[in-house]
Design an enzyme around this catalytic site. Sequence first.
Site, PDB file in Angstrom:
ATOM      1  N   ARG A  50     -11.421  -1.572   6.266  1.00 42.95           N
ATOM      2  CA  ARG A  50     -10.720  -2.526   7.141  1.00 42.95           C
ATOM      3  C   ARG A  50     -10.524  -1.932   8.530  1.00 42.95           C
ATOM      4  O   ARG A  50     -10.484  -2.656   9.528  1.00 42.95           O
ATOM      5  CB  ARG A  50      -9.413  -3.021   6.511  1.00 42.95           C
ATOM      6  CG  ARG A  50      -8.301  -2.012   6.240  1.00 42.95           C
ATOM      7  CD  ARG A  50      -7.388  -1.808   7.425  1.00 42.95           C
ATOM      8  NE  ARG A  50      -6.125  -1.213   7.056  1.00 42.95           N
ATOM      9  CZ  ARG A  50      -5.447  -0.391   7.857  1.00 42.95           C
ATOM     10  NH1 ARG A  50      -5.928  -0.040   9.039  1.00 42.95           N
ATOM     11  NH2 ARG A  50      -4.289   0.095   7.488  1.00 42.95           N
ATOM     12  N   GLY A  85      -8.891   7.077  16.457  1.00 38.75           N
ATOM     13  CA  GLY A  85      -8.444   8.358  15.903  1.00 38.75           C
ATOM     14  C   GLY A  85      -6.951   8.590  15.984  1.00 38.75           C
ATOM     15  O   GLY A  85      -6.375   9.280  15.146  1.00 38.75           O
ATOM     16  N   GLN A 122     -14.793   7.396   9.428  1.00 39.99           N
ATOM     17  CA  GLN A 122     -14.778   6.312  10.418  1.00 39.99           C
ATOM     18  C   GLN A 122     -16.043   6.318  11.277  1.00 39.99           C
ATOM     19  O   GLN A 122     -16.465   5.267  11.768  1.00 39.99           O
ATOM     20  CB  GLN A 122     -13.521   6.367  11.279  1.00 39.99           C
ATOM     21  CG  GLN A 122     -12.318   5.696  10.614  1.00 39.99           C
ATOM     22  CD  GLN A 122     -12.622   4.289  10.129  1.00 39.99           C
ATOM     23  OE1 GLN A 122     -13.112   3.439  10.852  1.00 39.99           O
ATOM     24  NE2 GLN A 122     -12.343   4.034   8.849  1.00 39.99           N
ATOM     25  N   LYS A 171       0.845  -1.198   0.000  1.00 34.38           N
ATOM     26  CA  LYS A 171       0.000   0.000   0.000  1.00 34.38           C
ATOM     27  C   LYS A 171       0.874   1.238   0.000  1.00 34.38           C
ATOM     28  O   LYS A 171       1.728   1.395   0.869  1.00 34.38           O
ATOM     29  CB  LYS A 171      -0.918   0.010   1.220  1.00 34.38           C
ATOM     30  CG  LYS A 171      -1.818   1.226   1.260  1.00 34.38           C
ATOM     31  CD  LYS A 171      -2.914   1.101   2.289  1.00 34.38           C
ATOM     32  CE  LYS A 171      -2.456   1.523   3.666  1.00 34.38           C
ATOM     33  NZ  LYS A 171      -3.585   1.609   4.614  1.00 34.38           N
ATOM     34  N   ASP A 207      -3.462   8.070  15.240  1.00 31.68           N
ATOM     35  CA  ASP A 207      -2.598   7.313  14.341  1.00 31.68           C
ATOM     36  C   ASP A 207      -1.262   8.016  14.140  1.00 31.68           C
ATOM     37  O   ASP A 207      -0.520   7.705  13.232  1.00 31.68           O
ATOM     38  CB  ASP A 207      -3.296   7.093  12.998  1.00 31.68           C
ATOM     39  CG  ASP A 207      -3.709   8.413  12.366  1.00 31.68           C
ATOM     40  OD1 ASP A 207      -3.415   9.475  12.949  1.00 31.68           O
ATOM     41  OD2 ASP A 207      -4.330   8.376  11.290  1.00 31.68           O
ATOM     42  N   LYS A 226      -1.586  12.844  18.407  1.00 36.06           N
ATOM     43  CA  LYS A 226      -3.034  12.727  18.555  1.00 36.06           C
ATOM     44  C   LYS A 226      -3.426  11.989  19.838  1.00 36.06           C
ATOM     45  O   LYS A 226      -2.690  11.140  20.331  1.00 36.06           O
ATOM     46  CB  LYS A 226      -3.622  12.015  17.336  1.00 36.06           C
ATOM     47  CG  LYS A 226      -3.459  12.831  16.044  1.00 36.06           C
ATOM     48  CD  LYS A 226      -4.157  12.169  14.879  1.00 36.06           C
ATOM     49  CE  LYS A 226      -3.931  12.938  13.583  1.00 36.06           C
ATOM     50  NZ  LYS A 226      -4.403  12.148  12.417  1.00 36.06           N
TER      51      LYS A 226
END
Lengths: 316, 316
Positions: free
Chosen positions: B111, B222, B139, B67, B224, B228
């Site tokens: 996913r 949230g 999300q 990816k 990532d 955060k």
Amino acid sequence: MRTIDEAALRTAVTAAHAVDTMRDAFRADGEGRAHVPAVINLEIPGARGEFHVKTAFIEGVPYVAVKIASGFYDNPSKGLPSGSGLMAVFDADTGMPAALLFDNGFLTDIRTGAAGAIAADVLAPPTIGVVGVLGSGLQARHQVQCLRVVRAFSRLVAWSPDEAHLRAYCDEMRQAGYDAAVAASPEAVCRATDVLITATPSRAPLVRAEWLRPGQHVTAVGSDSPGKQELAADCLDRADLVVVDRFAQCAAFGELRHALDAGLLTRHDVHAELGQILAGRKPGRTHADQITIADLTGVGFQDTAIASKALQLVVS
Amino acid sequence: MRTIDEAALRTAVTAAHAVDTMRDAFRADGEGRAHVPAVINLEIPGARGEFHVKTAFIEGVPYVAVKIASGFYDNPSKGLPSGSGLMAVFDADTGMPAALLFDNGFLTDIRTGAAGAIAADVLAPPTIGVVGVLGSGLQARHQVQCLRVVRAFSRLVAWSPDEAHLRAYCDEMRQAGYDAAVAASPEAVCRATDVLITATPSRAPLVRAEWLRPGQHVTAVGSDSPGKQELAADCLDRADLVVVDRFAQCAAFGELRHALDAGLLTRHDVHAELGQILAGRKPGRTHADQITIADLTGVGFQDTAIASKALQLVVS
């Protein structure tokens, strides 16, 4: 998204393009403009396979390439090539996908040849007579073709462990206009040549230090993993200038590794990374009698540079 | 090579497919069958851009996905999306290219939603009433859709810092058949719900430990990146079970990081990686009154699993 196949890339990208592109790329690296993150290596143990993913950004180059290469060593028994992969090319200003290059390894091969030529250009004597080649595969061809862009020469002497491949290689080189002779041994090649190219997958040293001649330049491109070695470790000790494409890579799996492991060299004995010479921060050859060795393992910025150039050539 | 666009992927891959696929993928991870190399992060400083490359191999899954995702934060001013990328899919037995998925992030989104559902399936009470959502983005939608695959519920309470987005989200959820109510604050959501989904890009904690209720399950998706945070660090201390998707990732940039930094938890206080529960090596919820938290950051094997499933669905 544009898809470009191997045939279109072979038509568009010449050895001269590749050499110019690698000169700019290594200069950028030497000037600190190449950003090269660590590569991904993914083993697929059950299938004797592996994937390698490389990318890099070069300030001033309009695209970023992500190269995905696979090696699956049971493929030939299934009628498939062992190596496969592609390069995905993205706009460096927006990140948007720009093209997919299905080069089947061609761009990697030609940029590897061109890096050898760039190294020889700053390290080999200005005038050379005979060029020697150990190996008879793709790099035996690309290195010679690219070297011809930076030095005039017509005499080749070659040796390969595979005699049939060696004869086919010399026949092909003669058809390309070279005076190409088969040698009986690596020693015969080494003792006869001004520039020596080692391009084999050898796992034991082929070249001994005592065979090296004053003024000789050696470009070693075969060692790209920890088990491989073409030059006896003391060759690097005997050399006046040892130049690497990337210190960290050569110390891990290039010829340099064996010399470091043997305690013959420290990192301070490495004269320069090739990019530092191209950027004018370190000198190349300064004396006619110097023995010089370039240890080249291939760096991710080379892929971004050649893919960007190839895309520009194809769309122009 | 086959190219599959977002529309075809959206048609082929349902929430139910994604949940089944993530269940298998996390079980494989818990059984030690997922091989996940370190990711590549490449910054493009001059353009406020970055590339991320992830890959993984899961034993038993027929494809390997690579990816490549980009984020270029000045793109909207150029009329382009800030995020872009693609998934290149390769045969895991031969390494040969199989397909390119131009999913524009859809497969990653679904996913991620499905992983939340899998976590809730083993951690939330068997019967739930109200589901709470902090956030009103993609999300907030995918987590609810996927959760519905593993638990029956019809009541939603949501809060988002963007009031217009929040109203649009609740309208959309009502059209999808949910009894969806706007809440005045994160506290109101937290105090009213059996399952709490936090899906915001918040950089300051939104949820306080004292608002958590016995029996409640929280799925936090949230966080990532290191800056955060959605849950106050002591939420993880108050929870009876803290479950992570990948310890190393959550410790680096998930909710877990803040609790570790604050010295409230050690790594021994993390109950399990989600895969260990799916593999039956650690229990999920064992008591009705337990407070459970799933800290999910997204792991490369999820991409290989969903891409492989998507390709199989599209070609079948």
